[in-house]
Design an enzyme around this catalytic site. Structure first.
Site, PDB file in Angstrom:
ATOM      1  N   CYS A 172       2.299   9.627  25.128  1.00 20.40           N
ATOM      2  CA  CYS A 172       2.099   8.748  26.285  1.00 20.40           C
ATOM      3  C   CYS A 172       1.456   7.433  25.855  1.00 20.40           C
ATOM      4  CB  CYS A 172       1.259   9.465  27.329  1.00 20.40           C
ATOM      5  SG  CYS A 172       2.077  10.955  27.892  1.00 20.40           S
ATOM      6  N   TYR A 194       2.133  -0.508  11.949  1.00 18.75           N
ATOM      7  CA  TYR A 194       2.427  -1.668  11.079  1.00 18.75           C
ATOM      8  C   TYR A 194       3.807  -2.268  11.329  1.00 18.75           C
ATOM      9  CZ  TYR A 194      -0.743   1.240   8.158  1.00 18.75           C
ATOM     10  OH  TYR A 194      -1.744   2.038   7.667  1.00 18.75           O
ATOM     11  N   PRO A 201      -1.262   5.392  -8.313  1.00 16.00           N
ATOM     12  CA  PRO A 201      -0.086   5.295  -7.456  1.00 16.00           C
ATOM     13  C   PRO A 201      -0.112   6.350  -6.359  1.00 16.00           C
ATOM     14  CG  PRO A 201       0.456   6.512  -9.428  1.00 16.00           C
ATOM     15  CD  PRO A 201      -0.979   6.073  -9.591  1.00 16.00           C
ATOM     16  N   GLY A 202       0.395   5.989  -5.209  1.00 13.35           N
ATOM     17  CA  GLY A 202       0.507   6.959  -4.122  1.00 13.35           C
ATOM     18  C   GLY A 202       1.912   6.898  -3.552  1.00 13.35           C
TER      19      GLY A 202
HETATM   20  N1  LLP Z   1      -5.989   3.116  -4.722  1.00 11.56           N
HETATM   21  C1  LLP Z   1      -6.751   2.709  -3.701  1.00 11.56           C
HETATM   22  C2  LLP Z   1      -8.151   2.354  -3.946  1.00 11.56           C
HETATM   23  C3  LLP Z   1      -6.199   2.621  -2.412  1.00 11.56           C
HETATM   24  O1  LLP Z   1      -6.960   2.210  -1.398  1.00 11.56           O
HETATM   25  C4  LLP Z   1      -4.840   2.972  -2.206  1.00 11.56           C
HETATM   26  C5  LLP Z   1      -4.247   2.888  -0.880  1.00 11.56           C
HETATM   27  C6  LLP Z   1      -4.092   3.408  -3.311  1.00 11.56           C
HETATM   28  C7  LLP Z   1      -4.692   3.468  -4.561  1.00 11.56           C
HETATM   29  C8  LLP Z   1      -2.662   3.849  -3.199  1.00 11.56           C
HETATM   30  O2  LLP Z   1      -1.816   2.822  -2.810  1.00 11.56           O
HETATM   31  P1  LLP Z   1      -0.229   3.086  -2.847  1.00 11.56           P
HETATM   32  O3  LLP Z   1       0.167   3.306  -4.279  1.00 11.56           O
HETATM   33  O4  LLP Z   1       0.055   4.279  -2.032  1.00 11.56           O
HETATM   34  O5  LLP Z   1       0.385   1.882  -2.270  1.00 11.56           O
HETATM   35  N2  LLP Z   1      -1.383   3.569   5.451  1.00 11.56           N
HETATM   36  C9  LLP Z   1      -0.767   2.418   4.822  1.00 11.56           C
HETATM   37  C10 LLP Z   1      -1.161   2.245   3.384  1.00 11.56           C
HETATM   38  C11 LLP Z   1      -2.660   2.182   3.163  1.00 11.56           C
HETATM   39  C12 LLP Z   1      -3.028   2.167   1.700  1.00 11.56           C
HETATM   40  C13 LLP Z   1      -4.457   2.476   1.516  1.00 11.56           C
HETATM   41  N3  LLP Z   1      -4.875   2.491   0.160  1.00 11.56           N
HETATM   42  C14 LLP Z   1       0.759   2.556   4.961  1.00 11.56           C
HETATM   43  O6  LLP Z   1       1.217   3.517   5.573  1.00 11.56           O
HETATM   44  O7  LLP Z   1       1.483   1.679   4.504  1.00 11.56           O
END
Ligand code: LLP
Length: 436
Positions: free
Chosen positions: A359, A320, A278-279
């Site tokens: 800009c 996005y 999770p992130g």
């Molecule tokens: N594991 C892998 C292999 C990933 O590529 C990612 C995110 C995560 C875990 C974590 O995902 P999460 O739990 O945070 O949803 N910049 C974009 C999101 C890109 C996600 C990239 N990979 C945004 O701001 O929405």
């Protein structure tokens, strides 16, 4: 859900007044709640307790060392996608045996660093990478644990196309039907132990069902691999769990767990280990971005508030079209928001475009947003900015990346100082032919 609330008409993080923080540290500044980070990690771990998962926080989400250290102390491991993130995780004190390494384009050097550190698992995304890892590990006389990242061809619910990763044809992972061949191939390598399967569908995913579909496919694959004689110890379900800040309402941890735990329980009861990455669900609502209104002006039919934070600090809206709730720290006329919906039902609001100083014509944090009346100098809080905020910040327009502050109860501390002009030019100075 989080610890950012209004008291007597002024926004606080935990017990700290955000106006005072902005005066102390300037703007734009990211502010994080330590308690929210810890609570999110603890709640997630409790919801999935039956699986006893290794929770590897996705470092890319918000990678400040101090936050990684907090999460590591709370029992988290790390999901890294570069040598730089591996360096951060190790520097923050996260043990190597709790680190997993994903990414489609790892360099030889990065693979070497992973092998040297002795991490829990390298998640392989192509046959060539598997072969390179085998050569690297052999040359170092070490054995490395690895998993294959599978592309299960499942679409996330509510997931934007730009952040979808688990559908056919995507650059991520390996098509399910190609995976058994890699396990057969890996059996020939003495220095790579293929011990598992990894999947990450994209993010955010607003429903548990895509996980259930993908994990059911993954477990069928595991059965097949085991029948072929391979020892499968680990299933990594990736991340992608939604946070409550965009158009959808995120299911709570309980809803995800109720659907996912029964699918994975037999695997765990059979001695298997589950990894989660999770992130966003941990970090998004643990952080906000404080910005100040520099100028107000009229442009055609629009009332534009130019603030001191832009796409250089928080790129999600420009990249996005993401929605971030925002509201003044001390709203005019005492108009404290009743919730954080896209439309706030309060009388006396005015419509603003919220633009940054960069800009670029896409440099807007919000368009046609209804807000309490703004005055130049007002502080505005951008919520849900803890994930993919500072981590994606740049120095575009030679701007200084923001400060980061961690609040803990009634106190706070700087966890990253604002960039300086010296930071901007440091890597270009002192080189032959460039004496300035
Ligand atoms: N594991 C892998 C292999 C990933 O590529 C990612 C995110 C995560 C875990 C974590 O995902 P999460 O739990 O945070 O949803 N910049 C974009 C999101 C890109 C996600 C990239 N990979 C945004 O701001 O929405």
């Amino acid at each position: 859900m989080d610890r950012f609330r209004y008291h007597d008409g002024v926004l606080r993080c935990e017990g700290v007044d955000l106006e005072a923080l902005a005066v102390e540290h300037g703007t734009p500044t990211y502010v994080y709640s330590r308690d929210t980070f810890r609570t999110h990690l603890a709640d997630l771990t409790a919801a999935f307790a039956e699986l006893d998962p290794l929770v590897c926080y996705a470092v890319k989400t918000c990678s400040n060392l101090h936050l990684l250290h907090e999460l590591g102390a709370g029992g988290a491991g790390a999901d890294v996608v570069s040598g730089g993130e591996l360096h951060r995780a190790l520097t923050a004190g996260i043990p190597a045996e709790r680190i997993v390494f994903a990414g489609v384009g790892k360099s030889e050097e990065e693979l070497r660093e992973a092998v040297a550190a002795g991490i829990a698992c390298v998640n392989i995304e192509s046959e060539s990478e598997l072969e390179l890892l085998a050569r690297v590990a052999q040359s170092m006389g070490r054995t490395v644990r690895a998993a294959i990242r599978v592309n299960p061809d499942v679409q996330g619910h509510g997931t934007p196309e730009k952040t979808t990763t688990g559908t056919k044809g995507s650059k991520f992972g390996i098509d399910l039907e190609r995976v058994p061949r890699l396990f057969t191939r890996a059996a020939l390598f003495d220095h790579v132990r293929l011990i598992g399967v990894h999947v990450h569908l994209g993010s955010p995913i607003y429903s548990p069902e895509p996980y259930v579909t993908a994990l059911t496919r993954v477990l069928e694959l595991v059965d097949k691999l085991r029948a072929d004689g391979h020892e499968i110890e680990l299933v990594n379900m990736g991340g992608g769990f939604a946070a409550e800040y965009e158009t959808g309402v995120a299911p709570g941890w309980g809803a995800y767990a109720n659907a996912i735990v029964p699918v994975l329980k037999p695997f765990v009861e059979g001695g298997g280990r589950v990894v989660m990455e999770p992130g966003r669900s941990i970090a998004a609502n643990a952080g906000v971005l404080l910005t100040r209104v520099r100028y107000l002006k009229d442009a055609g039919p629009h009332r534009v508030a130019i603030v001191d934070a832009g796409m250089n600090n928080l790129i999600r809206a420009a990249l996005y079209d993401s929605f971030h709730f925002m509201w003044p720290v001390r709203p005019a006329d005492g108009l404290v928001p009743p919730g954080r919906a896209e439309r706030v039902a309060l009388p006396g609001l005015s419509t603003y475009d919220i633009a940054g100083p960069i800009c670029e014509s896409t440099d807007y944090l919000a368009r046609e947003r209804e807000l309490p009346r703004l005055t130049e100098g007002d502080l505005v809080c951008i919520f849900g900015a803890g994930a993919y905020g500072m981590a994606m910040a740049s120095q575009y327009n030679s701007s200084l990346r923001p400060a980061e502050v961690l609040v803990d109860g009634e106190g706070s501390r700087l966890i990253r100082r604002r960039d300086t002009y010296a930071d901007l030019v440091e890597a270009e100075l002192g080189l032959p032919g460039g004496e300035f």
